[in-house]
Design an enzyme around this catalytic site. Structure first.
Site, PDB file in Angstrom:
ATOM      1  N   LYS A   1       0.822  -1.204   0.000  1.00 30.20           N
ATOM      2  CA  LYS A   1       0.000   0.000   0.000  1.00 30.20           C
ATOM      3  C   LYS A   1       0.859   1.259   0.000  1.00 30.20           C
ATOM      4  CE  LYS A   1      -3.675  -2.690   0.707  1.00 30.20           C
ATOM      5  NZ  LYS A   1      -3.066  -4.007   0.869  1.00 30.20           N
TER       6      LYS A   1
ATOM      7  N   LYS B   1      -8.329   1.486   4.161  1.00 24.49           N
ATOM      8  CA  LYS B   1      -7.914   0.084   4.084  1.00 24.49           C
ATOM      9  C   LYS B   1      -6.712  -0.177   4.978  1.00 24.49           C
ATOM     10  CE  LYS B   1      -5.710   1.144  -0.388  1.00 24.49           C
ATOM     11  NZ  LYS B   1      -5.688   0.772  -1.825  1.00 24.49           N
TER      12      LYS B   1
ATOM     13  N   ARG C   1      -5.279  -4.645 -13.122  1.00 28.78           N
ATOM     14  CA  ARG C   1      -4.021  -5.257 -12.710  1.00 28.78           C
ATOM     15  C   ARG C   1      -3.057  -5.269 -13.899  1.00 28.78           C
ATOM     16  NH1 ARG C   1      -2.478  -8.810  -8.884  1.00 28.78           N
ATOM     17  NH2 ARG C   1      -3.341  -7.184  -7.535  1.00 28.78           N
TER      18      ARG C   1
ATOM     19  N   ARG D   1     -10.738  -5.702 -12.865  1.00 28.05           N
ATOM     20  CA  ARG D   1     -11.641  -6.311 -11.893  1.00 28.05           C
ATOM     21  C   ARG D   1     -12.794  -5.328 -11.661  1.00 28.05           C
ATOM     22  NH1 ARG D   1      -6.920  -7.531  -8.959  1.00 28.05           N
ATOM     23  NH2 ARG D   1      -6.494  -5.316  -9.195  1.00 28.05           N
TER      24      ARG D   1
ATOM     25  N   ARG E   1     -15.499  -2.645  -4.106  1.00 34.36           N
ATOM     26  CA  ARG E   1     -14.172  -3.265  -4.132  1.00 34.36           C
ATOM     27  C   ARG E   1     -13.912  -3.977  -5.450  1.00 34.36           C
ATOM     28  NH1 ARG E   1     -14.678  -6.930   1.040  1.00 34.36           N
ATOM     29  NH2 ARG E   1     -16.719  -7.193   0.060  1.00 34.36           N
TER      30      ARG E   1
ATOM     31  N   ASP F   1      -1.784  -2.019  -9.390  1.00 36.56           N
ATOM     32  CA  ASP F   1      -3.225  -1.796  -9.430  1.00 36.56           C
ATOM     33  C   ASP F   1      -3.478  -0.351  -9.845  1.00 36.56           C
ATOM     34  OD1 ASP F   1      -3.670  -4.368  -8.683  1.00 36.56           O
ATOM     35  OD2 ASP F   1      -4.183  -3.919  -6.598  1.00 36.56           O
TER      36      ASP F   1
ATOM     37  N   GLU G   1      -1.890   0.599  -5.753  1.00 38.12           N
ATOM     38  CA  GLU G   1      -1.082  -0.348  -4.993  1.00 38.12           C
ATOM     39  C   GLU G   1       0.016  -0.919  -5.885  1.00 38.12           C
ATOM     40  OE1 GLU G   1      -3.162  -3.452  -2.948  1.00 38.12           O
ATOM     41  OE2 GLU G   1      -4.654  -2.091  -2.083  1.00 38.12           O
TER      42      GLU G   1
ATOM     43  N   ASN H   1       1.788  -4.481  -5.862  1.00 36.38           N
ATOM     44  CA  ASN H   1       1.733  -5.810  -5.254  1.00 36.38           C
ATOM     45  C   ASN H   1       2.977  -6.617  -5.611  1.00 36.38           C
ATOM     46  OD1 ASN H   1      -1.253  -6.154  -4.178  1.00 36.38           O
ATOM     47  ND2 ASN H   1      -1.342  -5.010  -6.095  1.00 36.38           N
TER      48      ASN H   1
END
Length: 318
Positions: free
Chosen positions: A126, A161, A212, A227, A235, A275, A283, A285
């Site tokens: 994050k 979050k 992504r 997504r 979300r 993301d 983000e 990841n």
């Protein structure tokens, strides 16, 4: 050249192979003729300064009726393997950090650990995005309820979050004036004793999704997995009911990848997932990014095979 590759992951019997990126990596390594060795976090340990693994030979089959077979357990120093994939899912807790200490000792002795264990510790998924201020939306990280309330009032519509979770767990959308603001902040910060992140809500998620972008050794795959949240949810996480829509990479996403990719490469990150919502990086990841299998099916790719080629290149250069 035949290689020996270890994997540290969650229990292989519990994965869903149709969408598991670790499984895609194991299939790709096996296709190369590499020997696979399976471990969970509890199977790595330390003896006299040498990181060890209680590992089992692994064979995988792309068949939901029976996708793996394990051999007998063997104890070996981790550095007797060519490479170890660290693919344990969050939570990113102290046990995860302890595991990176042991993996770092293996790396010092010559084992290639993917991704680099020091970066796994240092680059919180994050917070690390904040290194790229021209890429991220307004955000704040704090334990202070007052500072969070101030941010919510200024932005009007935010996402709160935790810093250590995945899959959309404990993510809240909060609007200014929401009567649940207090309890949400108390829950996420554990009564002010833990940090959380607040980001300005990006409305494009409703139509364009949380996209992504996969990076292989700093370079983006030319397709992304969007997504799209369910109609009654904010979300963009598949685990939270979002639907997956493959799409070509956008120019803004290429630009973000060009900003972030070189820094990840310099830090020993061979596989990452960015993301992106709308124009904004939300983000970075690096613990156990997913979406390989969905993109492979949609576009006839072999992303995990390309990753194994990157790993082979790194090994051969040593």
């Amino acid at each position: 050249m035949k290689r020996e590759i270890g994997v540290v992951m969650d229990p292989i019997g519990s994965i869903k192979i149709a969408k598991d990126s670790t499984f895609a990596m194991l299939l790709a390594a096996q296709r190369r003729g590499w020997s696979l060795w399976y471990m969970e976090v509890g199977d790595i340990w330390l003896l006299d300064g040498v990181a060890q693994g209680t590992m089992r030979a692994l064979q995988v089959t792309d068949d939901a009726a029976g996708w793996f077979a394990l051999g007998d357990a063997a104890r070996r120093p981790l550095d007797t393997l060519d490479v170890v994939l660290m693919r344990k899912d969050p939570p990113f807790d102290m046990e995860y950090i302890y595991a990176t200490y042991l993996l770092e000792l293996a790396a010092v002795r010559g084992c290639l650990v993917v991704n680099d264990p020091r970066t796994l510790r240092d680059a919180n998924e994050k917070v690390f995005a904040a290194h790229f201020q021209d890429c991220v939306p307004p955000l704040r990280v704090t334990r202070s309820a007052a500072l969070l309330r101030e941010f919510i009032a200024a932005q009007g519509d935010v996402v709160l979050k935790p810093l250590d979770a995945m899959g959309g767990r404990s993510i809240f959308r909060v609007r200014a004036g929401d009567p649940n603001t207090g309890v949400i902040i108390e829950t996420l910060t554990d009564q002010g004793t833990g940090f959380c992140m607040a980001q300005r809500f990006i409305p494009e998620i409703a139509t364009g999704g949380d996209r992504r972008v996969l990076l292989l050794d700093g370079e983006p795959v030319p397709y992304v997995l969007a997504r799209i949240p369910a109609v009654d949810d904010a979300r963009g996480n598949l685990a939270a009911g979002a639907r997956a829509e493959p799409a070509p990479i956008a120019e803004r996403e290429r630009w973000i990848a060009a900003r972030v990719g070189p820094e990840l490469r310099a830090r020993g990150v061979l596989f990452a997932g960015l993301d992106v919502i709308g124009d904004w990086l939300t983000e970075v990841n690096i613990t156990s990014p997913t979406c390989i299998r969905e993109l492979d099916r949609a576009y006839g790719l072999d992303i995990a095979g390309d990753l194994m080629a990157c790993i082979e290149e790194r090994l051969s250069a040593r």
